[in-house]
Design a protein around this motif. Structure first.
Motif, PDB file in Angstrom:
ATOM      1  N   UNK A  82      -7.362  12.399  -4.729  1.00 29.53           N
ATOM      2  CA  UNK A  82      -8.241  13.378  -4.086  1.00 29.53           C
ATOM      3  C   UNK A  82      -7.571  14.741  -4.123  1.00 29.53           C
ATOM      4  N   UNK A  83      -8.288  15.736  -4.596  1.00 32.97           N
ATOM      5  CA  UNK A  83      -7.795  17.108  -4.679  1.00 32.97           C
ATOM      6  C   UNK A  83      -8.661  17.971  -3.770  1.00 32.97           C
ATOM      7  N   UNK A  84      -7.997  18.726  -2.895  1.00 30.48           N
ATOM      8  CA  UNK A  84      -8.709  19.636  -2.000  1.00 30.48           C
ATOM      9  C   UNK A  84      -8.123  21.031  -2.125  1.00 30.48           C
ATOM     10  N   UNK A  85      -8.977  22.023  -1.924  1.00 37.97           N
ATOM     11  CA  UNK A  85      -8.564  23.416  -1.979  1.00 37.97           C
ATOM     12  C   UNK A  85      -8.857  24.081  -0.649  1.00 37.97           C
ATOM     13  N   UNK A  86      -7.940  24.940  -0.232  1.00 37.42           N
ATOM     14  CA  UNK A  86      -8.146  25.748   0.960  1.00 37.42           C
ATOM     15  C   UNK A  86      -8.009  27.205   0.543  1.00 37.42           C
ATOM     16  N   UNK A  87      -9.037  27.995   0.798  1.00 36.85           N
ATOM     17  CA  UNK A  87      -9.036  29.415   0.467  1.00 36.85           C
ATOM     18  C   UNK A  87      -8.359  30.166   1.613  1.00 36.85           C
ATOM     19  N   UNK A  88      -7.272  30.851   1.329  1.00 37.34           N
ATOM     20  CA  UNK A  88      -6.505  31.579   2.346  1.00 37.34           C
ATOM     21  C   UNK A  88      -6.732  33.073   2.166  1.00 37.34           C
ATOM     22  N   UNK A  89      -7.754  33.582   2.851  1.00 39.34           N
ATOM     23  CA  UNK A  89      -8.171  34.980   2.705  1.00 39.34           C
ATOM     24  C   UNK A  89      -7.062  35.970   3.025  1.00 39.34           C
ATOM     25  N   UNK A 149      -4.086  20.710  -2.328  1.00 37.19           N
ATOM     26  CA  UNK A 149      -3.512  19.492  -1.753  1.00 37.19           C
ATOM     27  C   UNK A 149      -4.017  18.289  -2.540  1.00 37.19           C
ATOM     28  N   UNK A 150      -3.100  17.390  -2.850  1.00 34.87           N
ATOM     29  CA  UNK A 150      -3.442  16.172  -3.587  1.00 34.87           C
ATOM     30  C   UNK A 150      -3.013  14.953  -2.791  1.00 34.87           C
ATOM     31  N   UNK A 151      -3.889  13.969  -2.750  1.00 33.65           N
ATOM     32  CA  UNK A 151      -3.616  12.674  -2.146  1.00 33.65           C
ATOM     33  C   UNK A 151      -3.713  11.631  -3.250  1.00 33.65           C
ATOM     34  N   UNK A 152      -2.695  10.796  -3.384  1.00 33.90           N
ATOM     35  CA  UNK A 152      -2.710   9.688  -4.343  1.00 33.90           C
ATOM     36  C   UNK A 152      -2.402   8.397  -3.594  1.00 33.90           C
ATOM     37  N   UNK A 153      -3.164   7.341  -3.927  1.00 38.04           N
ATOM     38  CA  UNK A 153      -3.007   6.044  -3.265  1.00 38.04           C
ATOM     39  C   UNK A 153      -3.053   4.925  -4.288  1.00 38.04           C
ATOM     40  N   UNK A 154      -2.404   3.806  -3.922  1.00 38.53           N
ATOM     41  CA  UNK A 154      -2.480   2.588  -4.718  1.00 38.53           C
ATOM     42  C   UNK A 154      -1.883   1.427  -3.953  1.00 38.53           C
ATOM     43  N   UNK A 157       0.861  -1.181   0.000  1.00 36.01           N
ATOM     44  CA  UNK A 157       0.000   0.000   0.000  1.00 36.01           C
ATOM     45  C   UNK A 157       0.896   1.229   0.000  1.00 36.01           C
ATOM     46  N   UNK A 158       0.653   2.148  -0.903  1.00 38.69           N
ATOM     47  CA  UNK A 158       1.468   3.353  -1.016  1.00 38.69           C
ATOM     48  C   UNK A 158       0.568   4.581  -1.114  1.00 38.69           C
ATOM     49  N   UNK A 159       1.047   5.665  -0.547  1.00 39.03           N
ATOM     50  CA  UNK A 159       0.273   6.904  -0.530  1.00 39.03           C
ATOM     51  C   UNK A 159       1.236   8.084  -0.507  1.00 39.03           C
ATOM     52  N   UNK A 160       0.853   9.157  -1.149  1.00 41.90           N
ATOM     53  CA  UNK A 160       1.626  10.405  -1.092  1.00 41.90           C
ATOM     54  C   UNK A 160       0.661  11.585  -1.054  1.00 41.90           C
ATOM     55  N   UNK A 161       1.062  12.606  -0.323  1.00 47.83           N
ATOM     56  CA  UNK A 161       0.309  13.858  -0.244  1.00 47.83           C
ATOM     57  C   UNK A 161       1.249  14.976  -0.649  1.00 47.83           C
ATOM     58  N   UNK A 162       0.792  15.824  -1.563  1.00 51.05           N
ATOM     59  CA  UNK A 162       1.573  16.975  -2.015  1.00 51.05           C
ATOM     60  C   UNK A 162       0.724  18.229  -1.887  1.00 51.05           C
ATOM     61  N   UNK A 163       1.394  19.374  -1.891  1.00 52.42           N
ATOM     62  CA  UNK A 163       0.689  20.654  -1.824  1.00 52.42           C
ATOM     63  C   UNK A 163       1.342  21.659  -2.744  1.00 52.42           C
TER      64      UNK A 163
END
Length: 164
Positions: free
Chosen positions: A88-95, A103-108, A28-34
């Motif tokens: 999975x792609x997520x966005x955070x609005x930084x006012x 942020x991206x999460x990839x798994x396999x 199982x492998x996973x990476x998170x990038x921003x």
């Protein structure tokens, strides 16, 4: 020491070489990038209020990021094509800084890591945000693209000291 022993992506003749992962164990492998994109107040307000002329900017960038992860091996020479089980792609609005954090999460389950796929997902999502907002702000800045966390594989788990 041979070239192949020194460098995994160079063969005995010093030529580019795709690493043979045939004998590597499936794990199982996973990476998170921003990454970040900074824009003018006008472009930022239009994005926040979903009022850009090109439509729902964040939804399009989310789909683009997922597609980018899936196409990573078409873009990066010597990168293995992977059967991703999750992107999975997520966005955070930084006012306070007129930025969007991506942020991206990839798994396999596989024989090689997914860091490049996560980085590609963030990069393509950021480029899509740029493309969709450039009519309002052609001076946007993309920055801070990096891997935050990696799990699985021979080299083990790691993460940056402080994850935002």
């Amino acid at each position: 020491m041979t070239a192949q022993e020194k460098f995994s992506h160079i063969n005995e003749q010093g030529k580019a070489n795709m690493v043979d992962v045939t004998e590597k164990q499936i794990t199982q492998r996973q990476a998170i990038a921003e990454g970040y994109i900074k824009m003018s107040q006008q472009a930022f307000d239009l994005l926040k209020n979903n009022q850009h002329a090109k439509g729902d900017v964040l939804s399009v960038a989310q789909i683009a990021g997922i597609q980018g992860a899936k196409k990573c091996s078409d873009l990066i020479p010597l990168c293995h094509p992977l059967m991703l089980s999750k992107v999975q792609i997520e966005f955070q609005i930084l006012d306070d800084s007129q930025q969007v954090r991506i942020q991206a999460l990839c798994k396999l389950s596989g024989q090689t890591g997914v860091e490049m796929e996560a980085l590609t997902a963030v990069s393509v999502a950021a480029l899509t945000l740029f493309d969709m907002c450039k009519a309002v702000d052609p001076l946007m800045e993309i920055s801070g693209i990096r891997v935050l966390k990696k799990q699985g594989g021979k080299s083990g788990d790691w993460q940056v000291e402080k994850v935002k």
